[in-house]
Design an enzyme around this catalytic site. Structure first.
Site, PDB file in Angstrom:
ATOM      1  N   ASP A   1       1.602  -2.577  10.256  1.00 19.91           N
ATOM      2  CA  ASP A   1       1.856  -2.191   8.873  1.00 19.91           C
ATOM      3  C   ASP A   1       2.985  -1.160   8.796  1.00 19.91           C
ATOM      4  O   ASP A   1       3.386  -0.556   9.817  1.00 19.91           O
ATOM      5  CB  ASP A   1       0.544  -1.603   8.314  1.00 19.91           C
ATOM      6  CG  ASP A   1       0.397  -1.768   6.818  1.00 19.91           C
ATOM      7  OD1 ASP A   1       1.405  -2.032   6.144  1.00 19.91           O
ATOM      8  OD2 ASP A   1      -0.734  -1.609   6.320  1.00 19.91           O
TER       9      ASP A   1
ATOM     10  N   ASP B   1      -0.290  -7.423  -1.084  1.00 18.46           N
ATOM     11  CA  ASP B   1      -1.597  -6.785  -1.246  1.00 18.46           C
ATOM     12  C   ASP B   1      -2.316  -7.326  -2.468  1.00 18.46           C
ATOM     13  O   ASP B   1      -3.460  -6.944  -2.728  1.00 18.46           O
ATOM     14  CB  ASP B   1      -1.436  -5.263  -1.397  1.00 18.46           C
ATOM     15  CG  ASP B   1      -1.362  -4.584  -0.040  1.00 18.46           C
ATOM     16  OD1 ASP B   1      -1.667  -5.235   0.969  1.00 18.46           O
ATOM     17  OD2 ASP B   1      -0.985  -3.393   0.000  1.00 18.46           O
TER      18      ASP B   1
HETATM   19  C1  DGJ Z   1      -1.317  -1.869   3.325  1.00 19.61           C
HETATM   20  C2  DGJ Z   1      -1.646  -3.275   3.693  1.00 19.61           C
HETATM   21  O1  DGJ Z   1      -0.846  -4.162   2.986  1.00 19.61           O
HETATM   22  C3  DGJ Z   1      -3.126  -3.504   3.446  1.00 19.61           C
HETATM   23  O2  DGJ Z   1      -3.439  -4.841   3.682  1.00 19.61           O
HETATM   24  C4  DGJ Z   1      -3.904  -2.588   4.324  1.00 19.61           C
HETATM   25  O3  DGJ Z   1      -3.693  -2.911   5.677  1.00 19.61           O
HETATM   26  C5  DGJ Z   1      -3.518  -1.147   4.045  1.00 19.61           C
HETATM   27  N1  DGJ Z   1      -2.102  -0.942   4.126  1.00 19.61           N
HETATM   28  C6  DGJ Z   1      -4.200  -0.215   5.007  1.00 19.61           C
HETATM   29  O4  DGJ Z   1      -3.794   1.064   4.871  1.00 19.61           O
END
Ligand code: DGJ
Length: 705
Positions: free
Chosen positions: A443, A507
């Site tokens: 990430d 997300d």
């Molecule tokens: C952002 C990601 O896109 C989410 O899926 C998740 O992993 C969060 N970060 C976790 O902090």
């Protein structure tokens, strides 16, 4: 007038004709013309009007200020104020089948430029430039771009915009004087300015028109430009945005641009996408996933967030396995001090208070259930509330003396700092060597401000070092698959896809929003690299509710997963997850290897996509009803790409629970099936059923003769 020599690069359907004289100019990039024409070069010689320079100035692959090119030059730089308007002269060219290198120099300015062009049988063209300083004093490079010409009939663009939870939104605009420019200065590929666009003839659409698609393969700052000049000529240009002073070449040193990928199709957007998709599958995706079925995921994030309890997580894993999940991933929250999003980043040690027995029992439990185990990392990031920062405040990517704004309460680690780089590698290596980890979710949750290394700008180096870190991890752990995630879809591009295996598309797990996001992404990426998860019925990012049917079908075509807490779900929901996981598993060999089509709908309230098997033996079509049907009848479904001579048996594979209750009766073929030829399906079609907004049907076509 300079006749020049004509060099040809040919794909399967596409051809480039390059006139190589003092500079190199692409005089044709379009349909392949087989057979020699004696005067092809001559036929495109331009007149020289009054009121301009007295000579014709080509829009070359590297436009130069010094030759009288008044568009954006290919290179801007200087040597303490000198050597700022170089004029390169071609020294020699090297051609090998489908690739061409053009080597030129300006001995006065002390610079050598190598241009590489290559095309393949998927009709995807790749271009990049390398600039070398061949004189003693340092050469400062401000800009180095890749330029491709567009023919005068190009007058419309499709460009991208986006933001967190709303990636890959497309927009159409006319290409007029003044052109189009996008600048991404966010330090990662970005949600806002995905580095691609499409140019084409007026009104190009999914099935028709000449289109030229461009994708700049770079995970950092970039600039894209399409220019329409006063003489009607047009070109596309792409470059890294170098921050001041970032590129200073000592004698013998060079800088190479990222690859620019481009593809022409005379069959509209579908033709272009199919070329990019097959190129991605054959040339870009790492080999580990090429012939592997993509395992269905359960990702813990929206299920438990930071609330980690090993016993509970194991019960989530048990439930996941019962629903057919094949890979279980523990997301954010597992490491020391990570009780929320304000602390812990950088301390890549298992949190002993949350996991007193360690990680091994969980990994064993997950593996024992027949699933692979995956773990979340955000290696490039650091919270000030972490031991790492307390011990190494100097590891921040920052400019001393300034307080930069945080993003999600965090800062970026300076990857040019070798100690920091080695620490991160050691931590990742430790986990991958100690546990049976098959997958990393990598990430990156903030945008980059004042990326400084020892006081100097380092955005470009930061991106290169990020690639180096991923490469080093992959070299040591070649079997581990990686997802590129950046707060959802903030780092989605071809360069990172060479070293990762899928993307976290967004997300936003809202099925309706996903329809638009995934469609925007589909222009350049095949479905199997799109992480598409079924979220909870109450969507966390939009607070909307959708049936399991609409959620299941919206996640069906991509790399499927589930993103919720299965322990807390009702039995009916769990049965739904199981149903769509089973359906996905049955269809994934087709979905992830076939030819994708975006189908134009009679009713704009529909979004339709299809995947047709490479051997035309079967196809699936998803009709999503995005909003209220425009009329009381919804027109016809016409499906391209089938074998026109063959007969197909057509059946409804999946429909909303209330499908037959919402009308007097639905089209009979949707109840009893029917048999039609491929040609009929393409030209005449089938009557559309009537659907409620935010629902969908899935249709199967099976060749029977
Ligand atoms: C952002 C990601 O896109 C989410 O899926 C998740 O992993 C969060 N970060 C976790 O902090």
């Amino acid at each position: 007038m300079n006749e020049g020599k004509l060099v040809q690069l040919a794909g399967k359907h596409t051809q480039l004709l390059i006139k190589v004289g003092e500079s190199a100019e692409i005089i044709h990039w379009g349909k392949r013309i087989d057979g020699e024409s004696k005067s092809s070069g001559l036929s495109l010689e331009r007149p020289v009007p009054y009121g301009r320079l007295d000579v014709d100035v080509p829009v070359s692959v590297h436009p130069e200020l010094g030759r009288g090119s008044f568009g954006s030059p290919g290179l801007e730089g200087h040597r303490s104020g000198f050597d700022w308007a170089p004029v390169f002269v071609i020294e020699h060219i090297e051609q090998c089948d489908q690739s061409l290198s053009i080597i030129c120099t300006d001995t006065l300015a002390g610079l050598r430029l190598t241009t590489e062009l290559m095309i393949d049988d998927h009709d995807v063209l790749k271009v990049r430039h390398t600039l070398q300083n061949i004189k003693p004093e340092n050469y400062q490079v401000n800009r180095l771009s890749s330029t491709l010409p567009l023919p005068p009939r190009v007058n419309e663009l499709m460009t991208y915009s986006g933001r967190w939870v709303n990636e890959f939104q497309t927009q159409r605009q006319l290409l007029q004087h003044g052109g189009y420019q996008q600048e991404n200065r966010r330090g990662r590929t970005s949600h806002e300015h995905y580095p691609a666009l499409i140019a084409g003839s007026r009104h190009f659409d999914e099935m028709n028109g000449d289109v030229w698609g461009f994708h700049f393969a770079w995970s950092g700052n970039h600039r894209l430009r399409v220019d329409a000049k006063a003489d009607g000529r047009r070109y596309f240009q792409a470059e890294v945005i170098y921050l001041p002073g970032e590129i200073s070449l000592a004698q013998g040193e060079s800088v190479t641009t990222p690859w620019l990928y481009a593809s022409y199709s005379d069959a509209g957007l579908n033709g272009m996408s199919q070329q990019f998709h097959s190129h991605v599958r054959a040339e870009i995706l790492p080999k580990e996933v090429k012939n592997k079925l993509r395992p269905v995921h359960l990702n813990t994030w929206e299920g438990i967030y930071f609330d980690h309890d090993p016993e509970y997580i194991m019960s989530m894993a048990t439930q996941s396995a019962q629903m057919g999940v094949e890979r279980f991933i523990i997301d954010d929250g597992w490491f020391r001090g990570r009780t929320g999003d304000k602390a812990g980043l950088g301390d890549w040690f298992l949190d002993p208070t949350k996991y007193p027995q360690g990680l091994e029992p969980i990994v064993q439990h997950v593996n024992g259930l027949g699933m692979e185990f995956g773990l979340w990392f955000e290696p490039e990031m650091i919270n000030k509330n972490s031991d790492l920062y307390r011990n190494h405040p100097e590891w921040l990517l920052a400019v001393e003396g300034y307080e930069q704004p945080t993003g999600r309460n965090q800062y970026v680690i300076d990857l040019k700092n070798e100690d920091a780089f080695n620490y991160l590698f050691e931590r990742l290596d430790y986990f991958l060597s100690t546990y049976n980890i098959a997958y990393i979710k990598w990430d990156m949750n903030r945008e980059v401000v004042q990326p400084g290394h020892n006081g100097m700008a380092s955005a470009y180096q930061q991106t290169l070092n990020y690639y180096r870190l991923v490469d080093q991890v992959r070299a040591k752990h070649p079997k581990v698959e990686i997802e590129s995630c950046a707060a959802g879809g903030g780092r989605i591009d071809y360069e990172i896809l060479k070293r990762t295996h899928r993307f976290w598309t967004s997300d936003n797990n809202d099925a309706l929003e996903r329809q638009a996001i995934q469609r925007g992404m589909s222009y350049f990426f095949p479905p199997e690299v799109m992480g598409s998860h079924i979220g909870a019925s109450y969507c966390h990012s939009t607070r909307r509710r959708h049936t399991i049917q609409f959620r299941g079908l919206s996640a069906l075509f991509g790399h499927m997963g589930i993103e919720l807490d299965p322990v807390k779900e009702e039995v009916s929901e769990k049965q739904g997850f199981e149903r769509y996981v089973t359906l996905h598993k049955a269809l994934r060999p087709l979905l992830h290897n076939g030819t994708s089509w975006r189908i134009s709908a009679d009713d704009p309230a529909h979004q339709i996509q299809a995947v047709v098997a490479k051997d035309f033996s079967e196809a699936v079509v998803l009709v999503a009803q995005l909003s209220m049907p425009t009329h009381s009848l919804s027109g016809h479904l016409r499906v391209p790409g089938l074998d026109r001579q063959a007969q197909y048996r057509i059946t409804l594979l999946d429909k909303p629970l209330n499908y037959e209750d919402i009308v007097n009766y639905q089209p009979p073929w949707t109840i009893n099936g029917c048999e039609l030829s491929g040609a009929w399906c393409e030209e005449v079609g089938l009557t559309m059923p009537i659907l409620d907004p935010e629902s969908a049907v899935l249709i199967h076509f099976q060749r029977i003769s």
